[in-house]
Scaffold this motif. Structure first.
Motif, short mmCIF file in Angstrom:
data_model
loop_
_atom_site.label_atom_id
_atom_site.label_comp_id
_atom_site.label_asym_id
_atom_site.label_seq_id
_atom_site.Cartn_x
_atom_site.Cartn_y
_atom_site.Cartn_z
N GLU A 38 -9.38 -4.49 10.56
CA GLU A 38 -9.89 -3.92 11.81
C GLU A 38 -9.91 -4.98 12.91
O GLU A 38 -9.50 -4.72 14.05
CB GLU A 38 -11.32 -3.39 11.60
CG GLU A 38 -11.43 -2.15 10.74
CD GLU A 38 -11.22 -0.86 11.51
OE1 GLU A 38 -10.69 -0.93 12.66
OE2 GLU A 38 -11.56 0.20 10.97
N PHE A 85 -4.30 -2.42 11.10
CA PHE A 85 -4.14 -0.98 10.86
C PHE A 85 -3.14 -0.38 11.84
O PHE A 85 -2.28 0.42 11.46
CB PHE A 85 -5.49 -0.26 10.96
CG PHE A 85 -6.41 -0.53 9.81
CD1 PHE A 85 -5.94 -0.52 8.50
CD2 PHE A 85 -7.75 -0.80 10.02
CE1 PHE A 85 -6.79 -0.76 7.43
CE2 PHE A 85 -8.61 -1.04 8.95
CZ PHE A 85 -8.13 -1.03 7.65
N VAL A 98 -11.22 -4.59 4.70
CA VAL A 98 -11.08 -3.59 5.76
C VAL A 98 -11.50 -4.20 7.10
O VAL A 98 -10.84 -3.99 8.13
CB VAL A 98 -11.94 -2.34 5.44
CG1 VAL A 98 -11.97 -1.39 6.63
CG2 VAL A 98 -11.41 -1.63 4.21
N ARG A 119 -6.79 1.77 4.66
CA ARG A 119 -8.21 1.53 4.41
C ARG A 119 -8.52 1.70 2.93
O ARG A 119 -9.28 0.92 2.34
CB ARG A 119 -9.07 2.49 5.24
CG ARG A 119 -9.10 2.20 6.72
CD ARG A 119 -9.99 3.18 7.45
NE ARG A 119 -11.39 2.99 7.07
CZ ARG A 119 -12.23 2.18 7.71
NH1 ARG A 119 -11.81 1.49 8.76
NH2 ARG A 119 -13.48 2.06 7.31
N SER A 120 -7.96 2.72 2.33
CA SER A 120 -8.20 2.97 0.90
C SER A 120 -7.71 1.80 0.06
O SER A 120 -8.39 1.38 -0.89
CB SER A 120 -7.50 4.27 0.48
OG SER A 120 -7.67 4.51 -0.89
N SER A 159 -0.21 4.99 6.93
CA SER A 159 -1.32 5.62 7.64
C SER A 159 -2.57 4.76 7.56
O SER A 159 -2.77 4.00 6.60
CB SER A 159 -1.61 7.01 7.07
OG SER A 159 -2.27 6.90 5.82
N ARG A 160 -3.42 4.93 8.56
CA ARG A 160 -4.68 4.18 8.60
C ARG A 160 -5.54 4.50 7.38
O ARG A 160 -6.13 3.60 6.78
CB ARG A 160 -5.41 4.52 9.89
CG ARG A 160 -6.65 3.67 10.13
CD ARG A 160 -7.34 4.12 11.42
NE ARG A 160 -8.49 3.27 11.71
CZ ARG A 160 -8.44 2.18 12.44
NH1 ARG A 160 -7.29 1.79 12.96
NH2 ARG A 160 -9.53 1.47 12.67
N ASP A 161 -5.62 5.78 7.01
CA ASP A 161 -6.44 6.16 5.86
C ASP A 161 -5.92 5.52 4.58
O ASP A 161 -6.71 5.05 3.74
CB ASP A 161 -6.46 7.68 5.71
CG ASP A 161 -7.31 8.37 6.77
OD1 ASP A 161 -8.10 7.67 7.44
OD2 ASP A 161 -7.16 9.59 6.92
N GLN A 162 -4.61 5.52 4.40
CA GLN A 162 -4.03 4.91 3.21
C GLN A 162 -4.29 3.42 3.18
O GLN A 162 -4.63 2.84 2.14
CB GLN A 162 -2.53 5.18 3.16
CG GLN A 162 -1.85 4.80 1.86
CD GLN A 162 -0.39 5.21 1.82
OE1 GLN A 162 0.15 5.71 2.80
NE2 GLN A 162 0.25 5.01 0.69
N CYS A 175 0.80 -1.22 0.00
CA CYS A 175 0.00 0.00 0.00
C CYS A 175 0.84 1.27 0.00
O CYS A 175 0.32 2.34 -0.30
CB CYS A 175 -0.92 0.03 1.23
SG CYS A 175 -2.42 -0.94 1.03
#
Length: 251
Positions: free
Chosen positions: A175, A180, A171, A194-195, A189-192, A127
């Motif tokens: 989780e 994460f 995801v 998740r994406s 990063s968590r956002d990256q 990622c």
């Protein structure tokens, strides 16, 4: 554990019992790969070490080292494979520092995805940047007991995540198992993250490539090694790989 000739996404999302199975290649150790004359060291580009140079190969593997190295080591590996973790823990630093950094040997990591948890881990390791793939994979193996322990302790939550719609499923697995947090502590990063996992096509693409290459190259278990394109039968540990590199000329 072995893989079928055509791995399906449904099989990758099988119950957790599959996700934490063992994964050794079959065979006896000591198989010769190739023999060659001693290879001279090659200086790295100024200001770099060869292990910092990453190339994405035609097979979408991540190669570190001199892309023109005389000796090319390829490993097909699973991030849920205890034997792969043992290889990494016992030998990766030596492989990197003494062989890859000499410019004589390049090391390419290719995923052989064996199960749903493995698929999530493999996608998370990819990622970030190309340069981060091998280090992040090595971090999973270095902390193998923690990563797999989280999966075992949260089996029920993983099972529930597996039943979610596809764009939520991967995801949900991350989780449920603390992935994460694990990868965030290592720069993703968590956002990256998740994406990446919400991009179902990219996750499926990783699984499909793994299946196709397993069939094409006759890879039925992990770890499986190739030296200069020749499959090394039955060798699954650093103690078996290092002498092969030396016989091939890394001496």
């Amino acid at each position: 554990m072995t893989i079928s000739r055509r791995m399906k996404i449904a099989a990758l999302l099988a119950p957790l019992a599959l996700a934490i199975s063992a994964c050794d290649s079959a065979g006896s150790e000591g198989e010769d790969a190739i023999a060659g004359e001693p290879v001279a060291a090659v200086p790295a580009p100024e200001g770099q070490e060869w292990a910092e140079v990453t190339t994405v190969t035609e097979q979408q593997g991540h190669q570190i080292g001199n892309p023109d190295a005389a000796i090319k080591l390829v490993e097909y590996a699973s991030l849920t494979c205890p034997t792969c973790a043992s290889f990494s823990q016992a030998g990766f630093e030596t492989l990197r520092d003494e062989y890859v950094n000499s410019g004589r040997v390049s090391f390419e990591l290719r995923p052989l995805v064996l199960n749903g948890y493995d698929l999530v881990l493999s996608r998370l390791a990819r990622c970030s940047t190309d340069e981060a793939v091998v280090p992040l994979s090595e971090q999973v193996w270095t902390n193998f007991a923690e990563v797999m322990g989280n999966a075992q302790q949260n089996g029920a939550a993983m099972e529930q995540a597996m039943s979610l719609p596809e764009d939520q499923r991967f995801v949900g697995v991350a989780e449920a198992t603390g992935l994460f947090e694990f990868f965030a502590a290592r720069g993703l990063s968590r956002d990256q993250a998740r994406s990446c996992l919400a991009d179902v096509d990219s996750v499926k693409g990783l699984a499909d490539r793994s299946s196709q290459q397993g069939e094409e190259f006759g890879v039925t278990g992990t770890p499986t090694f190739f030296v200069n394109g020749q499959k090394v039968e039955g060798v699954v540990n650093w103690e078996g790989v290092e002498p092969i590199l030396q016989r091939a000329g890394a001496r």
